[in-house]
Motif scaffolding. Structure first.
Motif, PDB file in Angstrom:
ATOM      1  N   LEU A  33       0.866  -1.185   0.000  1.00  0.00           N
ATOM      2  CA  LEU A  33       0.000   0.000   0.000  1.00  0.00           C
ATOM      3  C   LEU A  33       0.900   1.232   0.000  1.00  0.00           C
ATOM      4  CD1 LEU A  33      -1.436   1.079   3.395  1.00  0.00           C
ATOM      5  CD2 LEU A  33       0.058  -0.904   3.307  1.00  0.00           C
ATOM      6  N   ASP A  74      -5.279   4.670  -0.769  1.00  0.00           N
ATOM      7  CA  ASP A  74      -6.560   5.250  -0.340  1.00  0.00           C
ATOM      8  C   ASP A  74      -7.009   6.328  -1.323  1.00  0.00           C
ATOM      9  OD1 ASP A  74      -5.045   4.646   2.540  1.00  0.00           O
ATOM     10  OD2 ASP A  74      -7.177   4.124   2.444  1.00  0.00           O
ATOM     11  N   PHE A 114      -8.586   1.503  -1.411  1.00  0.00           N
ATOM     12  CA  PHE A 114      -9.261   1.196  -0.136  1.00  0.00           C
ATOM     13  C   PHE A 114     -10.481   2.108  -0.010  1.00  0.00           C
ATOM     14  CE2 PHE A 114      -6.161  -1.696   0.863  1.00  0.00           C
ATOM     15  CZ  PHE A 114      -4.907  -1.200   1.184  1.00  0.00           C
ATOM     16  N   ARG A 118     -14.371  10.460  11.372  1.00  0.00           N
ATOM     17  CA  ARG A 118     -14.469   9.766  10.080  1.00  0.00           C
ATOM     18  C   ARG A 118     -15.879   9.824   9.491  1.00  0.00           C
ATOM     19  NH1 ARG A 118     -10.222   4.816   9.762  1.00  0.00           N
ATOM     20  NH2 ARG A 118     -10.331   5.494   7.566  1.00  0.00           N
ATOM     21  N   LYS A 137     -15.252  -0.730   3.087  1.00  0.00           N
ATOM     22  CA  LYS A 137     -14.669  -0.667   4.431  1.00  0.00           C
ATOM     23  C   LYS A 137     -15.537   0.191   5.319  1.00  0.00           C
ATOM     24  CE  LYS A 137     -11.454   3.224   3.723  1.00  0.00           C
ATOM     25  NZ  LYS A 137     -10.044   3.600   3.526  1.00  0.00           N
ATOM     26  N   HIS A 138     -15.447   0.055   6.700  1.00  0.00           N
ATOM     27  CA  HIS A 138     -14.643  -0.929   7.434  1.00  0.00           C
ATOM     28  C   HIS A 138     -15.601  -1.948   8.005  1.00  0.00           C
ATOM     29  CE1 HIS A 138     -12.577   2.949   7.325  1.00  0.00           C
ATOM     30  NE2 HIS A 138     -11.449   2.284   7.379  1.00  0.00           N
ATOM     31  N   MET A 154     -12.394  -4.516   3.725  1.00  0.00           N
ATOM     32  CA  MET A 154     -11.387  -4.290   4.759  1.00  0.00           C
ATOM     33  C   MET A 154     -12.044  -4.475   6.117  1.00  0.00           C
ATOM     34  SD  MET A 154      -9.180  -0.875   5.644  1.00  0.00           S
ATOM     35  CE  MET A 154      -8.332  -0.835   4.067  1.00  0.00           C
ATOM     36  N   PHE A 173     -11.135  -1.840  12.845  1.00  0.00           N
ATOM     37  CA  PHE A 173     -10.345  -1.830  14.077  1.00  0.00           C
ATOM     38  C   PHE A 173     -11.190  -2.206  15.284  1.00  0.00           C
ATOM     39  CE2 PHE A 173      -6.587  -0.058  12.425  1.00  0.00           C
ATOM     40  CZ  PHE A 173      -6.814   1.103  11.702  1.00  0.00           C
ATOM     41  N   ASP A 221      -7.268  -3.919   8.459  1.00  0.00           N
ATOM     42  CA  ASP A 221      -6.870  -2.521   8.480  1.00  0.00           C
ATOM     43  C   ASP A 221      -5.438  -2.464   9.039  1.00  0.00           C
ATOM     44  OD1 ASP A 221      -8.841   0.468   9.160  1.00  0.00           O
ATOM     45  OD2 ASP A 221      -6.783   0.225   8.429  1.00  0.00           O
ATOM     46  N   TRP A 222      -4.916  -1.268   9.111  1.00  0.00           N
ATOM     47  CA  TRP A 222      -3.508  -1.061   9.485  1.00  0.00           C
ATOM     48  C   TRP A 222      -3.196  -1.697  10.850  1.00  0.00           C
ATOM     49  CZ3 TRP A 222       0.171   1.979   6.654  1.00  0.00           C
ATOM     50  CH2 TRP A 222       1.372   2.208   7.317  1.00  0.00           C
ATOM     51  N   MET A 273      -2.452  -6.287   6.717  1.00  0.00           N
ATOM     52  CA  MET A 273      -1.861  -4.999   6.390  1.00  0.00           C
ATOM     53  C   MET A 273      -0.865  -4.618   7.457  1.00  0.00           C
ATOM     54  SD  MET A 273      -3.636  -1.240   6.044  1.00  0.00           S
ATOM     55  CE  MET A 273      -4.871  -1.680   4.832  1.00  0.00           C
ATOM     56  N   TRP A 314      -8.246  12.688   3.814  1.00  0.00           N
ATOM     57  CA  TRP A 314      -8.011  11.595   2.863  1.00  0.00           C
ATOM     58  C   TRP A 314      -7.893  12.104   1.430  1.00  0.00           C
ATOM     59  CZ3 TRP A 314      -6.039   7.236   4.418  1.00  0.00           C
ATOM     60  CH2 TRP A 314      -6.340   6.746   5.699  1.00  0.00           C
ATOM     61  N   GLU A 365      -9.641  10.482  10.135  1.00  0.00           N
ATOM     62  CA  GLU A 365      -9.196   9.471  11.108  1.00  0.00           C
ATOM     63  C   GLU A 365      -8.372  10.118  12.221  1.00  0.00           C
ATOM     64  OE1 GLU A 365      -7.034   6.215   9.511  1.00  0.00           O
ATOM     65  OE2 GLU A 365      -6.800   5.248  11.467  1.00  0.00           O
TER      66      GLU A 365
HETATM   67  C1  GLC Z   1      -6.091   3.530   8.009  1.00  0.00           C
HETATM   68  C2  GLC Z   1      -7.584   3.487   7.825  1.00  0.00           C
HETATM   69  C3  GLC Z   1      -8.013   2.753   6.590  1.00  0.00           C
HETATM   70  C4  GLC Z   1      -6.976   2.943   5.494  1.00  0.00           C
HETATM   71  C5  GLC Z   1      -5.713   2.249   5.946  1.00  0.00           C
HETATM   72  C6  GLC Z   1      -4.586   2.361   4.921  1.00  0.00           C
HETATM   73  O1  GLC Z   1      -5.762   3.360   9.361  1.00  0.00           O
HETATM   74  O2  GLC Z   1      -8.368   2.992   8.912  1.00  0.00           O
HETATM   75  O3  GLC Z   1      -9.297   3.268   6.225  1.00  0.00           O
HETATM   76  O4  GLC Z   1      -7.439   2.384   4.280  1.00  0.00           O
HETATM   77  O5  GLC Z   1      -5.261   2.732   7.209  1.00  0.00           O
HETATM   78  O6  GLC Z   1      -4.219   3.691   4.760  1.00  0.00           O
END
Ligand code: GLC
Length: 740
Positions: free
Chosen positions: A82, A112, A156, A170, A209-210, A253, A256, A288-289, A320, A426, A494
């Motif tokens: 990514l 993203d 994403f 968000r 997502k999510h 995705m 969390f 997710d991350w 991820m 974003w 976020e």
């Molecule tokens: C972030 C977000 C997710 C995003 C991912 C990669 O923490 O929660 O929506 O796609 O990390 O950037």
């Protein structure tokens, strides 16, 4: 021609020759069986380490693992990256994967792309207020074209979390509080990104997502627990995901959030039982991350080994950034983890890579970029979306639109000359230099005959009032004042939950000081969430919401302010009177003591009205629309019989405009309690002055289904109310009955 497409051509032509529907279906199954055979072959050859490699998605810097990402690729330990946005680096890594690994399996590159790639559109919450499904699909299509030209294969996006709490940063990323509208937007975004075939060099694989219910974080606090009953999960938070899967989304995705005690990224009930078992989803799920490793912090896993077992077993196919899956080969050899689970995850990942055309065309075309990015057609659509997503909240005594012949304007506020804040949360690689600011847009529109007195007045945040005097002076010198206020991009997205929804800093005080000058004031509000703008809403005669509108901010906004476009946006989130009311949303339950202003002992507050400041679906126009003649063709229908609903809408004003005609129902009695209103249809219509149109809704009973007491997805016979109107709080009322 690509092997995969050649295959399609042979199979489909054979089917056409056979000339039968069943033939096409059978051929498509053959096509899939061809893909599955291809995957079988890979699985037979792959080592455990190579299989888990496909399940691994490092960040661009190789976070959590060796920093030499090229070497990682060469060893077959990476399936995807990514955040690689340099197309040359992307192709270089791909060349290593394809030519220097044992099996040559291509990588899939993700980013993203949330509301545009280089042409940045209004933030998703803004786009939703356009209620223009075709336009929303179009912006996703443009985003895909630009992102693919930059070497991205997979976005994403769309983020389709239903959100009922504006404290959550968000909320800006999704479509708002309604499952019906959210489902239509989810489908539109998937269509826009993927088209009919995301191996097309102008399309992207999408990612819903999510999954699931991240928008239900308690107290709107980022990453917080979500306590959602299964019925609310199924009736409110899952519908957009079910719709997106039905539309053919390639991936999802996992979230969390702790979902009813089982974190979403370790939750086999949603990831396997519902997603695969009930919905038949055959793509793959990416975490997710670090959300798999975070199962440790949730307290669901005692260590990384356990986290990897739980995540992979639950149905998270690709991890991820964190590296818990690296334990899996050893665990398989120790007989502690079934290789079948790994094979299943790898099969899903390879299936999407094949469908994305990566085996036929692993490399991105490095020549395309320049001709695609910021194409004039893209900018035109961006400007159109800015216009369509603006919401006119108030226009007392028709202050708006302003005349282009105005001789002097005071443009006041901390966002009037801002570039970065127009991009919104974003915005990825979006560039500030591509932005047309509000100041630029207005100056370009009024030209040199009009004196534009710009004064910042205050910062977005902070309590300094030292620039108030300059702003007041600018106002005194001008015929009209436009105040450009609200949230900066730093307050959104976020990791940006707020406990207050007030205008930040001393902005309200500035507006009050300017108001005292007695000049006509227009407030232009930039925000990524509903705000408690009570004083402004009650005192300022003209208010427009512009959200965070992207690179065409200044042009689209000027079009609306000066009347080249008549605003048509409608809120898709409720604006509360204060934070104490939250969660407050239109499709709420009636309770056993529904609010009654004349009865203390009913469901309400003693300090503020129980109603919102501004309701879901609300938005004004520069003209006036009147509703009349609501008709239900048959007021008694049997199960599965559609309900035909008609209404006349007349433009009684002197300016052409668009109206989003909204259809709401209420299921009066159910095996479980039902919301007091539910959006079940809408049509955006254009009317010239004096024109009347009859709007028809053919309401399918599929649209009335919900999860009942036994968790069956059903329509229950009984009486229904119907409203058709301009928002969720007004409209003509009627009803129908579904009889056994
Ligand atoms: C972030 C977000 C997710 C995003 C991912 C990669 O923490 O929660 O929506 O796609 O990390 O950037």
């Amino acid at each position: 021609m690509k092997t995969y497409n050649l295959l399609v051509l042979c199979i489909l032509s054979a089917a056409l020759l056979s000339g039968c529907e069943a033939g096409l279906k059978r051929q498509a199954e053959n096509l899939d069986s061809e893909i599955e055979k291809q995957i079988d072959e890979f699985l037979r050859k792959m080592t455990l380490e190579e299989k888990v490699g496909q399940m691994t998605q490092p960040g661009k810097h190789g976070e959590d693992g060796p920093s030499d990402i090229e070497d990682e690729v060469r060893k077959g330990k990476v399936g995807s990256f990514l955040n690689i946005t340099d197309i040359k680096q992307r192709n270089h890594l791909q060349k290593i994967a394809v030519e220097q690994t044992r099996l040559g399996i291509p990588l899939i590159f993700a980013f993203d792309v949330i509301h545009g790639y280089r042409t940045i559109f209004p933030v998703p919450l803004a786009e939703a207020t356009s209620w223009d499904i075709e336009l929303i699909e179009r912006t996703a299509e443009i985003a895909a074209k630009e992102a693919r030209a930059a070497g991205i294969d997979w976005t994403f996006s769309p983020m389709i979390d239903i959100a009922r709490d504006p404290r959550w940063g968000r909320i800006v990323e999704g479509a708002g509080e309604d499952p019906y509208l959210g489902s239509l937007i989810a489908r539109a975004k998937v269509r826009g990104y993927q088209g009919n075939d995301y191996s097309d060099p102008e399309r992207l694989a999408a990612c819903l997502k999510h999954f699931a219910a991240y928008g239900a974080v308690q107290a709107g606090r980022e990453y917080n627990t979500t306590e959602v009953s299964e019925r609310v999960l199924r009736n409110v938070y899952l519908p957009p995901f079910k719709a997106g899967v039905k539309e053919g989304a390639a991936t999802l995705m996992s979230g969390f959030n702790d979902l009813d005690g089982i974190p979403a990224s370790g939750n086999s009930y949603i990831l396997t039982d519902i997603l695969r078992g009930e919905w038949g989803f055959d793509g793959f799920v990416v975490s997710d991350w670090r959300s798999v490793k975070q199962l440790i912090y949730h307290g669901q896993a005692k260590d990384e080994e356990a986290a990897g077992i739980i995540g992979a077993s639950a149905g998270v196919d690709m991890e991820m950034v964190s590296r818990t899956y690296e334990n899996l080969p050893r665990l398989v050899r120790q007989g502690k983890f079934p290789e079948e689970v790994i094979d299943q995850a790898v099969r899903r990942i390879l299936r999407i890579k094949i469908r994305a055309g990566l085996f036929d065309n692993p490399y991105a075309d490095e020549k395309l970029g320049a001709s695609v990015m910021l194409h004039p057609e893209h900018l035109k659509i961006a400007r159109e979306m800015v216009r369509s997503s603006m919401v006119l909240l108030k226009n007392k005594s028709n202050h708006l639109p302003l005349s282009k012949g105005v001789k002097s304007i005071a443009l006041i506020g901390p966002l009037a000359d801002s570039r970065k804040d127009m991009l919104g949360a974003w915005a990825g690689i979006g560039k500030e230099t591509d932005v047309v600011t509000v100041l630029e847009g207005i100056e370009q529109t009024v030209g040199s005959d009009c004196a534009v007195h710009y004064a910042k007045g205050c910062d977005v945040l902070g309590d300094s009032k030292e620039d108030f005097a300059e702003a007041i002076e600018a106002a005194k010198q001008s015929e009209v004042v436009i105040m450009v206020m609200g949230e900066s991009v730093k307050l959104n997205g976020e990791g940006h939950s707020r406990t207050s929804l007030d205008l930040p800093g001393v902005q309200r005080e500035l507006i009050q000081e300017i108001y005292k000058t007695g000049k006509p004031v227009v407030v232009l509000l930039f925000t990524g969430r509903p705000l408690t703008i009570n004083w402004v809403y009650e005192n300022i005669p003209a208010i427009l919401i512009a959200w965070h509108p992207g690179i065409q901010a200044g042009t689209g906004i000027a079009d609306v302010i000066f009347g080249d476009y008549n605003p048509s946006g409608k809120l898709t989130v409720t604006f509360p009177r204060n934070v104490g009311q939250i969660p407050i949303y239109y499709n709420a339950k009636n309770t056993g003591r529904p609010p009654d202003a004349n009865d203390r002992w009913t469901s309400k507050y003693i300090d503020v009205p129980w109603t919102p400041l501004i309701p879901f679906g609300y938005g004004l126009s520069y003209t006036v629309f009147e509703y009349s003649n609501l008709q239900i063709a048959k007021t008694k229908v049997v199960l599965d019989e559609p309900i035909l609903i008609k209404v006349d809408v007349t433009n009684t004003g002197n300016r052409a405009g668009q109206e989003v005609v909204q259809l709401y129902i209420r299921d009066l009695v159910g095996s479980v309690t039902r919301p007091v209103k539910e959006l079940k249809g809408f049509k955006k219509i254009f009317l010239n002055p004096g024109e009347t149109k009859t709007v028809t809704f053919n309401l399918s009973q599929d649209n009335l289904k919900f999860y009942d007491r036994q968790m069956n997805f059903v329509v229950e016979p009984g009486e229904f109310k119907v409203w058709v109107g301009p928002n969720s709080a007004e409209g003509l009322e009627s009803g129908f009955e579904i009889v056994e």
